[in-house]
Design a protein around this motif. Sequence first.
Motif, PDB file in Angstrom:
ATOM      1  N   TYR A 196       0.828  -1.200   0.000  1.00 62.56           N
ATOM      2  CA  TYR A 196       0.000   0.000   0.000  1.00 62.56           C
ATOM      3  C   TYR A 196       0.865   1.253   0.000  1.00 62.56           C
ATOM      4  CZ  TYR A 196      -3.599  -3.357   1.253  1.00 62.56           C
ATOM      5  OH  TYR A 196      -4.450  -4.430   1.252  1.00 62.56           O
ATOM      6  N   ALA A 197       0.315   2.318  -0.597  1.00 60.87           N
ATOM      7  CA  ALA A 197       0.979   3.618  -0.628  1.00 60.87           C
ATOM      8  C   ALA A 197       0.003   4.677  -0.119  1.00 60.87           C
ATOM      9  CB  ALA A 197       1.436   3.963  -2.042  1.00 60.87           C
ATOM     10  N   VAL A 198       0.519   5.714   0.494  1.00 63.79           N
ATOM     11  CA  VAL A 198      -0.301   6.759   1.111  1.00 63.79           C
ATOM     12  C   VAL A 198      -0.278   8.024   0.260  1.00 63.79           C
ATOM     13  CG1 VAL A 198      -0.496   8.257   3.114  1.00 63.79           C
ATOM     14  CG2 VAL A 198       0.066   5.849   3.417  1.00 63.79           C
ATOM     15  N   HIS A 199      -1.420   8.692   0.198  1.00 59.44           N
ATOM     16  CA  HIS A 199      -1.536   9.968  -0.515  1.00 59.44           C
ATOM     17  C   HIS A 199      -2.281  10.967   0.370  1.00 59.44           C
ATOM     18  CE1 HIS A 199      -0.240   8.034  -4.270  1.00 59.44           C
ATOM     19  NE2 HIS A 199      -1.005   7.031  -3.904  1.00 59.44           N
ATOM     20  N   GLU A 200      -1.924  12.234   0.272  1.00 57.30           N
ATOM     21  CA  GLU A 200      -2.569  13.297   1.046  1.00 57.30           C
ATOM     22  C   GLU A 200      -2.884  14.468   0.129  1.00 57.30           C
ATOM     23  OE1 GLU A 200      -0.309  12.659   5.346  1.00 57.30           O
ATOM     24  OE2 GLU A 200       0.461  14.147   3.920  1.00 57.30           O
ATOM     25  N   TRP A 201      -3.975  15.152   0.414  1.00 53.39           N
ATOM     26  CA  TRP A 201      -4.272  16.402  -0.283  1.00 53.39           C
ATOM     27  C   TRP A 201      -5.229  17.240   0.565  1.00 53.39           C
ATOM     28  CZ3 TRP A 201      -6.318  11.736  -2.135  1.00 53.39           C
ATOM     29  CH2 TRP A 201      -7.714  11.629  -2.146  1.00 53.39           C
ATOM     30  N   VAL A 202      -5.349  18.496   0.204  1.00 51.44           N
ATOM     31  CA  VAL A 202      -6.255  19.430   0.873  1.00 51.44           C
ATOM     32  C   VAL A 202      -7.197  19.991  -0.175  1.00 51.44           C
ATOM     33  CG1 VAL A 202      -6.441  21.599   2.142  1.00 51.44           C
ATOM     34  CG2 VAL A 202      -4.542  20.028   2.623  1.00 51.44           C
ATOM     35  N   GLY A 203      -8.512  19.983   0.121  1.00 52.55           N
ATOM     36  CA  GLY A 203      -9.477  20.542  -0.816  1.00 52.55           C
ATOM     37  C   GLY A 203      -9.855  19.570  -1.912  1.00 52.55           C
ATOM     38  N   SER A 204      -9.758  20.010  -3.156  1.00 56.27           N
ATOM     39  CA  SER A 204     -10.217  19.210  -4.295  1.00 56.27           C
ATOM     40  C   SER A 204      -9.341  17.984  -4.507  1.00 56.27           C
ATOM     41  CB  SER A 204     -10.214  20.060  -5.571  1.00 56.27           C
ATOM     42  OG  SER A 204     -11.119  21.128  -5.456  1.00 56.27           O
ATOM     43  N   THR A 252     -16.512  28.344   4.301  1.00 56.77           N
ATOM     44  CA  THR A 252     -15.338  28.742   5.087  1.00 56.77           C
ATOM     45  C   THR A 252     -14.613  27.535   5.671  1.00 56.77           C
ATOM     46  OG1 THR A 252     -16.711  29.002   7.071  1.00 56.77           O
ATOM     47  CG2 THR A 252     -16.391  30.949   5.684  1.00 56.77           C
ATOM     48  N   VAL A 253     -14.844  26.340   5.111  1.00 57.11           N
ATOM     49  CA  VAL A 253     -14.181  25.149   5.639  1.00 57.11           C
ATOM     50  C   VAL A 253     -13.100  24.663   4.687  1.00 57.11           C
ATOM     51  CG1 VAL A 253     -16.226  24.402   6.892  1.00 57.11           C
ATOM     52  CG2 VAL A 253     -15.796  23.497   4.610  1.00 57.11           C
ATOM     53  N   THR A 254     -12.161  23.921   5.246  1.00 54.76           N
ATOM     54  CA  THR A 254     -11.112  23.248   4.485  1.00 54.76           C
ATOM     55  C   THR A 254     -11.245  21.754   4.754  1.00 54.76           C
ATOM     56  OG1 THR A 254      -9.628  25.138   4.760  1.00 54.76           O
ATOM     57  CG2 THR A 254      -8.620  23.026   4.159  1.00 54.76           C
ATOM     58  N   THR A 255     -11.082  20.939   3.721  1.00 58.45           N
ATOM     59  CA  THR A 255     -11.134  19.491   3.910  1.00 58.45           C
ATOM     60  C   THR A 255      -9.741  18.907   3.728  1.00 58.45           C
ATOM     61  OG1 THR A 255     -13.372  19.489   2.994  1.00 58.45           O
ATOM     62  CG2 THR A 255     -12.316  17.365   3.276  1.00 58.45           C
ATOM     63  N   VAL A 256      -9.315  18.154   4.734  1.00 55.58           N
ATOM     64  CA  VAL A 256      -7.974  17.566   4.766  1.00 55.58           C
ATOM     65  C   VAL A 256      -8.110  16.052   4.596  1.00 55.58           C
ATOM     66  CG1 VAL A 256      -5.902  17.257   6.166  1.00 55.58           C
ATOM     67  CG2 VAL A 256      -7.159  19.425   6.259  1.00 55.58           C
ATOM     68  N   THR A 272      -9.826   8.868   4.496  1.00 56.93           N
ATOM     69  CA  THR A 272     -10.458   9.569   5.598  1.00 56.93           C
ATOM     70  C   THR A 272     -10.379  11.060   5.313  1.00 56.93           C
ATOM     71  OG1 THR A 272     -10.553   9.793   8.006  1.00 56.93           O
ATOM     72  CG2 THR A 272      -8.368   9.794   7.025  1.00 56.93           C
ATOM     73  N   ALA A 273     -11.327  11.809   5.860  1.00 51.71           N
ATOM     74  CA  ALA A 273     -11.370  13.251   5.625  1.00 51.71           C
ATOM     75  C   ALA A 273     -11.714  13.979   6.913  1.00 51.71           C
ATOM     76  CB  ALA A 273     -12.402  13.591   4.555  1.00 51.71           C
ATOM     77  N   GLU A 313      -2.296  18.748  11.575  1.00 44.76           N
ATOM     78  CA  GLU A 313      -1.394  19.540  12.413  1.00 44.76           C
ATOM     79  C   GLU A 313      -0.440  20.376  11.567  1.00 44.76           C
ATOM     80  OE1 GLU A 313       1.895  17.873  15.207  1.00 44.76           O
ATOM     81  OE2 GLU A 313       0.028  17.893  16.374  1.00 44.76           O
ATOM     82  N   ARG A 314      -0.066  19.850  10.412  1.00 45.85           N
ATOM     83  CA  ARG A 314       0.853  20.599   9.541  1.00 45.85           C
ATOM     84  C   ARG A 314       0.161  21.731   8.807  1.00 45.85           C
ATOM     85  NH1 ARG A 314       2.113  15.452   7.777  1.00 45.85           N
ATOM     86  NH2 ARG A 314       1.325  15.932   5.686  1.00 45.85           N
ATOM     87  N   VAL A 315      -1.052  21.489   8.293  1.00 44.68           N
ATOM     88  CA  VAL A 315      -1.653  22.449   7.372  1.00 44.68           C
ATOM     89  C   VAL A 315      -2.602  23.435   8.037  1.00 44.68           C
ATOM     90  CG1 VAL A 315      -1.405  20.888   5.409  1.00 44.68           C
ATOM     91  CG2 VAL A 315      -3.542  20.880   6.693  1.00 44.68           C
ATOM     92  N   THR A 316      -3.258  23.054   9.150  1.00 47.82           N
ATOM     93  CA  THR A 316      -4.177  23.988   9.796  1.00 47.82           C
ATOM     94  C   THR A 316      -4.291  23.674  11.287  1.00 47.82           C
ATOM     95  OG1 THR A 316      -6.462  24.850   9.813  1.00 47.82           O
ATOM     96  CG2 THR A 316      -6.136  22.585   8.994  1.00 47.82           C
ATOM     97  N   PRO A 317      -3.235  23.982  12.040  1.00 48.10           N
ATOM     98  CA  PRO A 317      -3.219  23.684  13.481  1.00 48.10           C
ATOM     99  C   PRO A 317      -4.025  24.709  14.272  1.00 48.10           C
ATOM    100  CG  PRO A 317      -1.212  24.802  12.856  1.00 48.10           C
ATOM    101  CD  PRO A 317      -1.982  24.589  11.565  1.00 48.10           C
ATOM    102  N   GLY A 318      -4.248  24.404  15.559  1.00 41.56           N
ATOM    103  CA  GLY A 318      -4.808  25.398  16.466  1.00 41.56           C
ATOM    104  C   GLY A 318      -6.225  25.145  16.929  1.00 41.56           C
ATOM    105  N   HIS A 319      -6.896  24.129  16.402  1.00 33.28           N
ATOM    106  CA  HIS A 319      -8.269  23.843  16.820  1.00 33.28           C
ATOM    107  C   HIS A 319      -8.270  23.043  18.123  1.00 33.28           C
ATOM    108  CE1 HIS A 319     -10.298  25.330  13.176  1.00 33.28           C
ATOM    109  NE2 HIS A 319      -9.155  25.017  12.598  1.00 33.28           N
ATOM    110  N   PRO A 320      -9.372  23.113  18.895  1.00 32.38           N
ATOM    111  CA  PRO A 320      -9.365  22.461  20.219  1.00 32.38           C
ATOM    112  C   PRO A 320      -9.519  20.950  20.170  1.00 32.38           C
ATOM    113  CG  PRO A 320     -11.492  23.475  19.813  1.00 32.38           C
ATOM    114  CD  PRO A 320     -10.593  23.913  18.685  1.00 32.38           C
ATOM    115  N   SER A 321     -10.137  20.422  19.106  1.00 36.35           N
ATOM    116  CA  SER A 321     -10.463  19.003  19.134  1.00 36.35           C
ATOM    117  C   SER A 321     -10.871  18.514  17.751  1.00 36.35           C
ATOM    118  CB  SER A 321     -11.623  18.735  20.102  1.00 36.35           C
ATOM    119  OG  SER A 321     -12.802  19.385  19.640  1.00 36.35           O
TER     120      SER A 321
END
Length: 356
Positions: A196-204, A252-256, A272-273, A313-321
Motif C-alpha cells: 500500500y501507498a499513502v496519498h494526502e491532499w487538501v481541498g479538491s 469557510t471550511v477546508t477538507t484535509v 479519511t477526511a 497539524e501541519r496544514v491547519t493547526p490550532g483547533h481544540p479538538s
Amino acid sequence: MSEIEISPLDIPVVVAPDGSDDFTVANTLRNSTDEIVALYPELAYDAAVEIGVWQPSEFAERTMLVARDNDRIVGRGDYETHVGEEADTAWINAFVHPDYRHRGIGSRLLAGLEKIAADAGKRKVHMYVPTLPRDGALLAAPTGYGAVPRDAAGVQFLQKHGYSFEQVERVSRLALPVPGLRSLVDDAIARCSRDYAVHEWVGSCPEQWREDLALLYTRMSTDEPSAGLEPPEDVWTVERLMEHERRLASSTVTTVYAAIEHVESGELVAYTALTVPEQLELAVIQDNTIVVSEHRGHRLGNLLKVLNLAHLERVTPGHPSVVTYNAEENRHMLSVNEAVGFEPIGYESAWKKELR
C-alpha cells in the motif's frame, strides 16, 4: 397568545455579516436545542458553513420549515433527500426554542416534514437525536449495542409519534494537539504492508483519484453498520464529487484528506477526511473514514487516522479538538479511535418511520 405560523424558509445565497438574516437565526436556534453543543460550544453549527450545504443541487433536495411567533423564529424543521429513482428515504429533524416547547410546535413541524416526504413518494424517514449521558433508566438499542436515556425529551417525542428506535451512534472527542502523534505515525507506518501507498491532499481531489474517491463515497452508504435503518445506496459520481468540492470551496471550511492506494491495482481502497472550520475555536469534524472490506485486516484504518491527524497539524493547526460519530456496533472503528485517544462525550439515537 399569537398564532404560530409554519412556512418554508427562502434560503439566501450568503448570510448577513451581522447575523441578522433568518437563516443565521434558525442556525442559532438549532445550536440552542442541542444538548451536546450546549456542553461543548466548539461543536456549534456555523451559519457561514451551513449555508453552502443548503444551496440548490442536482444531487440532493432540501427544505427548511420555520415556525414564527410574529417575526420571531421559534422552531425549525429540516428535510433532506437524495435525487433518483432509488432514493426512498428522507432525513428530517425538528428543533423548537426552549421557551416554546409543549405547545405542539414540534409535532406540527414533524407532520409538515413527513408530508413533504410522503408527497415526494418516500418510503421512510430517518431522524437523529443527540443526548448526553445521564443517570436513570435507559432504552437499549435493538442492535444490542448502546442505549439512550429513556426520559430524554427527543426519545419520548419520537416514540409518541410512531418512530422505531434503530441504532445508537457514539459521539467521541479527541483533544488537540495529540501527545506523541509522531510516534503513533511511525508505528503505524512500520506495521503497514508495502502493498500500500499513502496519498494526502487538501481541498479538491487530484484528478487521477476522482473516480476512486467517488466509489469510496458510495461504499460508505453500504459498508458502514446501519442496523434496521435500511439506507438506500447513495451513489456518487465524479460530477457529484466535483459539485460537492465546489460547495466546500465556496464556504469557510477546508477538507484535509489522507487516502491509501493498493499498489498492485493502482486503486484507492481507503480514505479519511477531516472538515476544518475557519474559526480556530471550533472543533474539526471527522468526516467519512472507510477501508473497503476487501482490504481490511491490514491496520489501514489506524494508519489513515494518525496520518491525517499529522496532516491536519501541519496544514491547519490550532483547533481544540476533533469530533467523530460512530455506530456503537462498529467496534473495529471505535477501537481505532480509542487507540488514538478519542473519548465518548455523548450519543445520537437513530429513529425510523415507515410512511408506506
